[in-house]
Write a protein that holds these residues in place. Structure first.
Motif, PDB file in Angstrom:
ATOM      1  N   LYS A   1      27.603  60.363 174.562  1.00  0.00           N
ATOM      2  CA  LYS A   1      28.637  61.345 174.282  1.00  0.00           C
ATOM      3  C   LYS A   1      28.402  62.694 174.971  1.00  0.00           C
ATOM      4  O   LYS A   1      29.335  63.280 175.504  1.00  0.00           O
ATOM      5  CB  LYS A   1      28.759  61.550 172.774  1.00  0.00           C
ATOM      6  CG  LYS A   1      30.189  61.421 172.299  1.00  0.00           C
ATOM      7  CD  LYS A   1      30.203  61.640 170.818  1.00  0.00           C
ATOM      8  CE  LYS A   1      31.609  61.671 170.273  1.00  0.00           C
ATOM      9  NZ  LYS A   1      31.564  61.744 168.814  1.00  0.00           N
ATOM     10  N   PRO A   2      27.148  63.217 174.945  1.00  0.00           N
ATOM     11  CA  PRO A   2      26.956  64.539 175.557  1.00  0.00           C
ATOM     12  C   PRO A   2      27.102  64.555 177.072  1.00  0.00           C
ATOM     13  O   PRO A   2      27.178  65.624 177.664  1.00  0.00           O
ATOM     14  CB  PRO A   2      25.524  64.910 175.145  1.00  0.00           C
ATOM     15  CG  PRO A   2      24.877  63.663 174.702  1.00  0.00           C
ATOM     16  CD  PRO A   2      25.957  62.752 174.238  1.00  0.00           C
ATOM     17  N   ILE A   3      27.185  63.398 177.729  1.00  0.00           N
ATOM     18  CA  ILE A   3      27.217  63.380 179.196  1.00  0.00           C
ATOM     19  C   ILE A   3      28.583  63.835 179.711  1.00  0.00           C
ATOM     20  O   ILE A   3      29.616  63.330 179.282  1.00  0.00           O
ATOM     21  CB  ILE A   3      26.894  61.962 179.733  1.00  0.00           C
ATOM     22  CG1 ILE A   3      25.499  61.555 179.289  1.00  0.00           C
ATOM     23  CG2 ILE A   3      27.024  61.925 181.247  1.00  0.00           C
ATOM     24  CD1 ILE A   3      25.082  60.181 179.761  1.00  0.00           C
TER      25      ILE A   3
ATOM     26  N   GLY B   1      18.841  67.845 172.669  1.00  0.00           N
ATOM     27  CA  GLY B   1      17.390  67.773 172.543  1.00  0.00           C
ATOM     28  C   GLY B   1      16.810  66.394 172.743  1.00  0.00           C
ATOM     29  O   GLY B   1      15.740  66.225 173.309  1.00  0.00           O
ATOM     30  N   SER B   2      17.518  65.381 172.273  1.00  0.00           N
ATOM     31  CA  SER B   2      16.928  64.042 172.291  1.00  0.00           C
ATOM     32  C   SER B   2      17.411  63.210 173.472  1.00  0.00           C
ATOM     33  O   SER B   2      17.307  61.990 173.461  1.00  0.00           O
ATOM     34  CB  SER B   2      17.279  63.332 170.981  1.00  0.00           C
ATOM     35  OG  SER B   2      18.675  63.341 170.807  1.00  0.00           O
TER      36      SER B   2
ATOM     37  N   GLY C   1      16.111  56.161 176.650  1.00  0.00           N
ATOM     38  CA  GLY C   1      15.103  55.109 176.592  1.00  0.00           C
ATOM     39  C   GLY C   1      15.502  53.966 175.683  1.00  0.00           C
ATOM     40  O   GLY C   1      14.797  52.972 175.572  1.00  0.00           O
ATOM     41  N   TRP C   2      16.639  54.090 174.998  1.00  0.00           N
ATOM     42  CA  TRP C   2      17.107  53.012 174.115  1.00  0.00           C
ATOM     43  C   TRP C   2      17.509  51.788 174.928  1.00  0.00           C
ATOM     44  O   TRP C   2      17.894  51.902 176.092  1.00  0.00           O
ATOM     45  CB  TRP C   2      18.338  53.483 173.330  1.00  0.00           C
ATOM     46  CG  TRP C   2      18.045  54.334 172.144  1.00  0.00           C
ATOM     47  CD1 TRP C   2      17.163  55.370 172.076  1.00  0.00           C
ATOM     48  CD2 TRP C   2      18.654  54.239 170.849  1.00  0.00           C
ATOM     49  NE1 TRP C   2      17.188  55.926 170.823  1.00  0.00           N
ATOM     50  CE2 TRP C   2      18.080  55.256 170.049  1.00  0.00           C
ATOM     51  CE3 TRP C   2      19.621  53.398 170.284  1.00  0.00           C
ATOM     52  CZ2 TRP C   2      18.457  55.442 168.717  1.00  0.00           C
ATOM     53  CZ3 TRP C   2      19.987  53.591 168.969  1.00  0.00           C
ATOM     54  CH2 TRP C   2      19.402  54.596 168.189  1.00  0.00           C
TER      55      TRP C   2
ATOM     56  N   ASP D   1      22.700  68.242 167.376  1.00  0.00           N
ATOM     57  CA  ASP D   1      22.913  67.810 168.754  1.00  0.00           C
ATOM     58  C   ASP D   1      22.780  68.974 169.723  1.00  0.00           C
ATOM     59  O   ASP D   1      22.336  68.811 170.854  1.00  0.00           O
ATOM     60  CB  ASP D   1      24.312  67.195 168.895  1.00  0.00           C
ATOM     61  CG  ASP D   1      24.337  65.775 168.370  1.00  0.00           C
ATOM     62  OD1 ASP D   1      23.241  65.196 168.231  1.00  0.00           O
ATOM     63  OD2 ASP D   1      25.432  65.252 168.091  1.00  0.00           O
ATOM     64  N   ALA D   2      23.191  70.155 169.269  1.00  0.00           N
ATOM     65  CA  ALA D   2      23.223  71.300 170.165  1.00  0.00           C
ATOM     66  C   ALA D   2      21.891  72.044 170.212  1.00  0.00           C
ATOM     67  O   ALA D   2      21.734  72.977 170.984  1.00  0.00           O
ATOM     68  CB  ALA D   2      24.335  72.252 169.728  1.00  0.00           C
ATOM     69  N   THR D   3      20.954  71.625 169.361  1.00  0.00           N
ATOM     70  CA  THR D   3      19.695  72.352 169.292  1.00  0.00           C
ATOM     71  C   THR D   3      18.628  71.660 170.135  1.00  0.00           C
ATOM     72  O   THR D   3      18.496  70.431 170.075  1.00  0.00           O
ATOM     73  CB  THR D   3      19.211  72.429 167.833  1.00  0.00           C
ATOM     74  OG1 THR D   3      20.303  72.876 167.048  1.00  0.00           O
ATOM     75  CG2 THR D   3      18.052  73.386 167.696  1.00  0.00           C
ATOM     76  N   VAL D   4      17.900  72.458 170.903  1.00  0.00           N
ATOM     77  CA  VAL D   4      16.875  71.874 171.754  1.00  0.00           C
ATOM     78  C   VAL D   4      15.484  72.168 171.197  1.00  0.00           C
ATOM     79  O   VAL D   4      14.588  71.341 171.272  1.00  0.00           O
ATOM     80  CB  VAL D   4      17.002  72.410 173.191  1.00  0.00           C
ATOM     81  CG1 VAL D   4      15.946  71.797 174.096  1.00  0.00           C
ATOM     82  CG2 VAL D   4      18.396  72.101 173.726  1.00  0.00           C
TER      83      VAL D   4
END
Lengths: 282, 495
Positions: free
Chosen positions: B131-133, B153-154, B160-161, B433-436
């Motif tokens: 989604k973030p792409i 962040g992830s 890697g999934w 999602d927005a936090t790194v």
């Protein structure tokens, strides 16, 4: 009727199969009846801290992997087996006997049609067809009763037809016919009572088969569902414990084997006792 | 007669001589037992854990990979640069990599794989990973630039999934039955209902596998699994479905028993919009009525860690909420009364086949019966479960283990089978999602854990253990399951 019963009983007492089978069968029925008024522990009670105990004063046969009392489970399982087998035989008798009587009295195309259909049903091994039926209708005690009942139908139909054909040749039937009785009335009033002894013997044997079938279906997870107890289900659950808690499998296994043996012996004995020809030969 | 005896004897000797060398040399093949047969073998097109457990890292590889400790390692991407605003990732790919069918791997394959997973028609089970792409671009044959809408962040972990592995455009559509990847093992054959065979990929780009042949043997029945293990028909069971047999294997010198952790939160999934369970007080009553210790002892024979929320206890961000809703029948009864069900009610619990669910379900039913909630137990097969419970949401309660890593985000999905719709939680996940920053992320994860625990979305029971049993000479198997995988790349026989 009473005299007949006394006669059968007094002859039966001389027959070893009848006595041994009878004792086992009565014990089994007694256990099942007992469950209505009393069982040592409620089987819905899961008590994990008491799991896999060996026999002791509180739990006479020990406990299973959920800490349930094995003796109570066996007793409730006996009740369950009897209900399933009884109702299934009821279905077999209720549908199979009229079919057999009709086939024997009508002969001709009706007979052909009924008996070929019978052969068709019998062609499938009974347990396989029961698995098929429960797989279609969904697992559960009621559906397994219906499945076992359905494969009882052709067995009874065939036995009754065979016995009835012999009776239809008898002179008293001829007399009844000439006095104007309808075939249906003769079937009910004269043929059916005279086939009762074969029916009783067959019912005893089918009872044993019904218990085995119920255990088989429950073992496969298609019969009785948790939390109700069933011998077959107990066997299934015992599988992975076989190496270190074999008693979990031994008790229900023995219960099934003993009951079926008892019923078969009883059925054999009953046949010998009820059939005057066989009785004289022994 | 004597002649015959000698003939037989010499035949025996000859047989032994013939058999012996092959037995000595047979240690390059390896058979692993698995419980579930995968529906197909394309990890980019299915949610079934069984797919990843067979092909992840063995047949398919992604840009990154997750190793046995749950850390992100480079795989098809040799290295990467991250822009200062953490929104642009530049991946430098391994050179000289070939797919199993001989076609060359390059940046175009990465672009294809990611666009395929992101597209409208995508059947990827974890579309949220992508989604973030914002865009995936090929800079040159060995460089791919991935731009994100927002810093995530992830992201490297997500790539890697198993769902993010790189596939070839030419073979992608056939991967379900004939998977073609870049991994150290090639797919050989699949005998439906019996086994799946992999063989070593001799032209592998990286460190070659030490096994020549690997077989996954499908054994769904726990009793059969135990006997196959005892008989030596299989060399390992990554997670044997019969926890009651662990002590037996432990006392047997032929085996090594390794109890590891998994990402499997085993929960009493609750339909949050169905009948009485729509009321918070009822769900809280259920939480108080669950005696986790009994459940773990009874269903798992003591293996398993109690959890109070949907999070793996071995994760640094885990918050221990087990005692938030402690086992207390009186409290549970009082809550039910307040909710308007003083005498309890009837409900249905649907149980999938694994023993943790079937056994756990019987125990849960007996525990809930104590506060008046009478459960009808309905055992279902996996296919039925996926259809009735997971897709159609036709259930009151069920028991299942959620084995995906870091999956607390599923509570933010409105159409997920929990039927849990909380704008507050969804906002929290957006913020995550927005936090790194790692510490900040952990803080948000903690808030999220507390929120679903307080709302008793599901009955949180225990973390599924990985009850591994294998031949003592087998080395290199994973002890824990940070992702759904049976990574055989480093497995070898000690003798």
């Amino acid at each position: 009727m009473y005299e007949r019963f006394v006669e059968v009983f007094s002859h039966g007492m001389k027959n070893r199969n009848f006595v041994a089978g009878g004792i086992i069968t009565i014990a089994f029925f007694g256990l099942a009846l007992l469950s209505y008024v009393w069982s040592p522990h409620p089987i819905e009670n899961i008590n994990i801290s008491d799991k896999l105990l060996s026999p002791n004063a509180k739990y006479l046969l020990g406990t299973d992997h959920f800490g349930r009392d094995i003796l109570s489970m066996l007793i409730m399982g006996a009740k369950n087996s009897i209900i399933v087998a009884f109702v299934a035989i009821g279905i077999g008798l209720g549908i199979g006997v009229p079919l057999g009587l009709v086939a024997a009295s009508q002969r001709g195309w009706t007979d052909e049609f009924i008996m070929r259909f019978n052969d068709f049903t019998l062609a499938f091994p009974s347990l396989i067809s029961a698995i098929m039926i429960t797989a279609i209708m969904g697992p559960g005690a009621v559906n397994s009763i219906i499945a076992i009942g359905i494969f009882n139908i052709p067995v009874f139909a065939r036995v009754v037809r065979g016995a009835a054909l012999n009776i239809w040749k008898k002179e008293f039937i001829l007399a009844a016919l000439s006095s104007g009785k309808s075939k249906t009335r003769i079937s009910i009033e004269h043929v059916l009572p005279n086939t009762s002894s074969v029916l009783i013997v067959q019912a005893t044997i089918q009872f044993a088969i019904g218990i085995l079938a119920e255990a088989g279906l429950s073992y496969l997870g298609l019969g009785t569902q948790p939390p109700a107890a069933s011998w077959g289900k107990m066997l299934n659950e015992a599988q992975t414990f076989l190496h270190f808690a074999p008693q979990l499998a031994i008790y229900p296994g023995m219960a099934i084997a003993l009951t079926v043996l008892g019923l078969n012996l009883f059925g054999d004995g009953l046949r010998d006792v009820l059939d005057p020809k066989l009785r004289r030969n022994r | 007669m004597k002649g015959l005896k000698y003939a037989l004897l010499s035949l025996c000797v000859a047989m032994t001589l013939l058999v012996a060398p092959s037995a000595m040399a047979a240690k390059s093949s390896f058979t692993m037992g698995i419980v579930l047969e995968p529906p197909h073998l394309d990890p980019t097109a299915g949610a079934a854990a069984a797919i990843d457990e067979m092909v992840y890292a063995n047949v398919f590889e992604g840009l990154t990979r997750i190793d046995k400790n749950g850390a992100v390692k480079p795989a098809l991407a040799e290295s990467w640069d991250i822009s200062a605003d953490k929104k642009v990732y530049t991946f430098h790919l391994q050179k000289g990599v070939q797919f199993h069918d001989g076609s060359k791997f390059d940046a175009a394959d990465v672009v294809f794989s990611f666009d395929r997973a992101r597209s409208e028609k995508s059947v990827n089970a974890q579309k949220t990973l992508f989604k973030p792409i914002k865009s995936v671009e090929q800079k040159d044959a060995n460089t791919v630039v991935v731009s994100l809408n927002q810093a995530t962040g992830s992201f490297l972990f997500n790539m890697g999934w198993g769902d993010a592995v790189i596939v070839d455009a030419a073979s992608a559509d056939k991967n379900k039955s004939n998977p073609v990847g870049t991994g150290p093992f090639k797919f050989k054959k699949w005998v439906k209902g019996d086994r799946i065979e992999l063989v070593k990929n001799d032209s592998y780009w990286g460190k070659p596998a030490r096994l020549k042949k690997a077989t996954f043997k499908i054994i769904p029945d726990p009793a059969a699994a135990v006997s196959a293990m005892l008989a030596g028909d299989i060399d390992a069971f990554a997670n044997i479905p019969a926890p009651e047999t662990m002590s037996q294997f432990k006392s047997d010198p032929r085996f090594k028993v390794v109890i590891g952790s998994t990402e499997g939160e085993t929960i009493l999934s609750t339909n949050n919009t169905r009948g009485p369970f729509a009321k918070l007080k009822v769900r809280q009553a259920v939480a108080h009525a669950l005696d986790r210790k009994s459940i773990i002892d009874g269903a798992m024979f003591g293996f398993g860690t109690p959890i109070g929320t949907h999070f793996a206890p071995h994760h640094p961000a885990y918050v221990d909420l087990v005692n938030k809703f402690e086992f207390n029948i009186q409290k549970a009864k009082a809550l039910l009364k307040e909710a308007g069900y003083p005498d309890g009610f009837e409900a249905v619990i649907k149980l999938p086949p694994p023993s943790y669910a079937r056994r756990g379900g019987e125990i849960v039913a007996s525990q809930l019966a104590k506060i008046g909630i009478k459960l009808e137990i309905v055992p279902v097969e996996w296919a039925q479960w996926l259809d009735q419970v997971f897709k159609k949401k036709d259930y009151d309660l069920t028991i299942v283990s959620h084995t995906e890593p870091m999956d607390i985000g599923i509570y933010a999905r409105k159409d997920y089978y929990f039927n849990y719709d909380s704008p507050a939680f969804q906002a929290l996940m957006k913020r995550l999602d927005a936090t790194v920053d790692v510490q900040e992320r952990y803080k948000i994860m903690g808030d999220a854990q507390r929120m679903i625990s307080a709302e008793c979305v599901n009955g949180f029971m225990f973390q599924l253990p990985k009850n591994g049993v294998w031949n003592k000479n087998v080395m290199g198997l994973w002890e824990n399951s940070p992702v759904q995988a049976n990574d055989l790349t480093e497995v070898y026989w000690a003798k």
